[in-house]
Design a protein around this motif. Structure first.
Motif, PDB file in Angstrom:
ATOM      1  N   LYS A  52       2.956  -4.138  -2.815  1.00  0.00           N
ATOM      2  CA  LYS A  52       2.357  -2.921  -2.244  1.00  0.00           C
ATOM      3  C   LYS A  52       3.408  -2.080  -1.534  1.00  0.00           C
ATOM      4  N   LYS A  53       4.289  -2.740  -0.795  1.00  0.00           N
ATOM      5  CA  LYS A  53       5.365  -2.030  -0.098  1.00  0.00           C
ATOM      6  C   LYS A  53       6.263  -1.313  -1.110  1.00  0.00           C
ATOM      7  N   LYS A  54       6.610  -2.006  -2.186  1.00  0.00           N
ATOM      8  CA  LYS A  54       7.443  -1.400  -3.227  1.00  0.00           C
ATOM      9  C   LYS A  54       6.694  -0.271  -3.940  1.00  0.00           C
ATOM     10  N   SER A  55       5.401  -0.453  -4.137  1.00  0.00           N
ATOM     11  CA  SER A  55       4.572   0.579  -4.754  1.00  0.00           C
ATOM     12  C   SER A  55       4.544   1.837  -3.885  1.00  0.00           C
ATOM     13  N   ASP A  56       4.341   1.657  -2.592  1.00  0.00           N
ATOM     14  CA  ASP A  56       4.333   2.790  -1.660  1.00  0.00           C
ATOM     15  C   ASP A  56       5.680   3.510  -1.665  1.00  0.00           C
ATOM     16  N   ASN A  57       6.766   2.745  -1.706  1.00  0.00           N
ATOM     17  CA  ASN A  57       8.102   3.347  -1.734  1.00  0.00           C
ATOM     18  C   ASN A  57       8.322   4.156  -3.013  1.00  0.00           C
ATOM     19  N   ALA A  58       7.861   3.629  -4.155  1.00  0.00           N
ATOM     20  CA  ALA A  58       8.004   4.345  -5.422  1.00  0.00           C
ATOM     21  C   ALA A  58       7.204   5.644  -5.394  1.00  0.00           C
ATOM     22  N   PHE A  59       5.993   5.589  -4.833  1.00  0.00           N
ATOM     23  CA  PHE A  59       5.154   6.782  -4.713  1.00  0.00           C
ATOM     24  C   PHE A  59       5.842   7.829  -3.842  1.00  0.00           C
ATOM     25  N   THR A  60       6.309   7.409  -2.667  1.00  0.00           N
ATOM     26  CA  THR A  60       6.957   8.329  -1.731  1.00  0.00           C
ATOM     27  C   THR A  60       8.183   8.973  -2.366  1.00  0.00           C
ATOM     28  N   GLU A  61       8.941   8.181  -3.089  1.00  0.00           N
ATOM     29  CA  GLU A  61      10.139   8.685  -3.753  1.00  0.00           C
ATOM     30  C   GLU A  61       9.796   9.793  -4.743  1.00  0.00           C
TER      31      GLU A  61
END
Length: 103
Positions: free
Chosen positions: A77-86
């Motif tokens: 989830k943390k990696k998913s959020d980071n990919a979205f933000t990017e």
């Protein structure tokens, strides 16, 4: 002036659609227990799969396995959020503004 604003809005709309498509194709993998549990999630936060290394666990260690699944989901989830933000910041918009559109 109005025509220019409409064109800018259309450009942003095209970029948002492109990002939505990219987010659908972006996958991240969260891991726990040195890879004993792996969770694959898309950049929108939807879980695609959970893989468990069967050789890492005996039946009596099921509670440890459950904890590792939770940890792997949190990592994904943390990696998913980071990919979205990017992706969203690439078009110059605040991620919080658009997060609900993509979920």
């Amino acid at each position: 002036m109005l025509e220019e604003m409409l064109q800018q809005a259309q450009d942003v709309q095209k970029k948002i659609k492109q990002i939505q498509e990219e987010l659908d194709d972006t996958e991240v993998i969260g891991e726990a227990g040195a890879g004993a549990v792996r969770v694959t999630m898309d950049a929108k936060g939807l879980i695609k799969s959970i893989k468990i290394d069967k050789e890492s666990f005996a039946t009596e260690k099921i509670e440890v396995l459950e904890d590792l699944i939770v940890a792997a989901i949190q990592d994904a989830k943390k990696k998913s959020d980071n990919a979205f933000t990017e992706k969203i910041t690439e078009i110059g918009l605040p991620p919080d503004l658009l997060k609900n559109m993509f979920q």
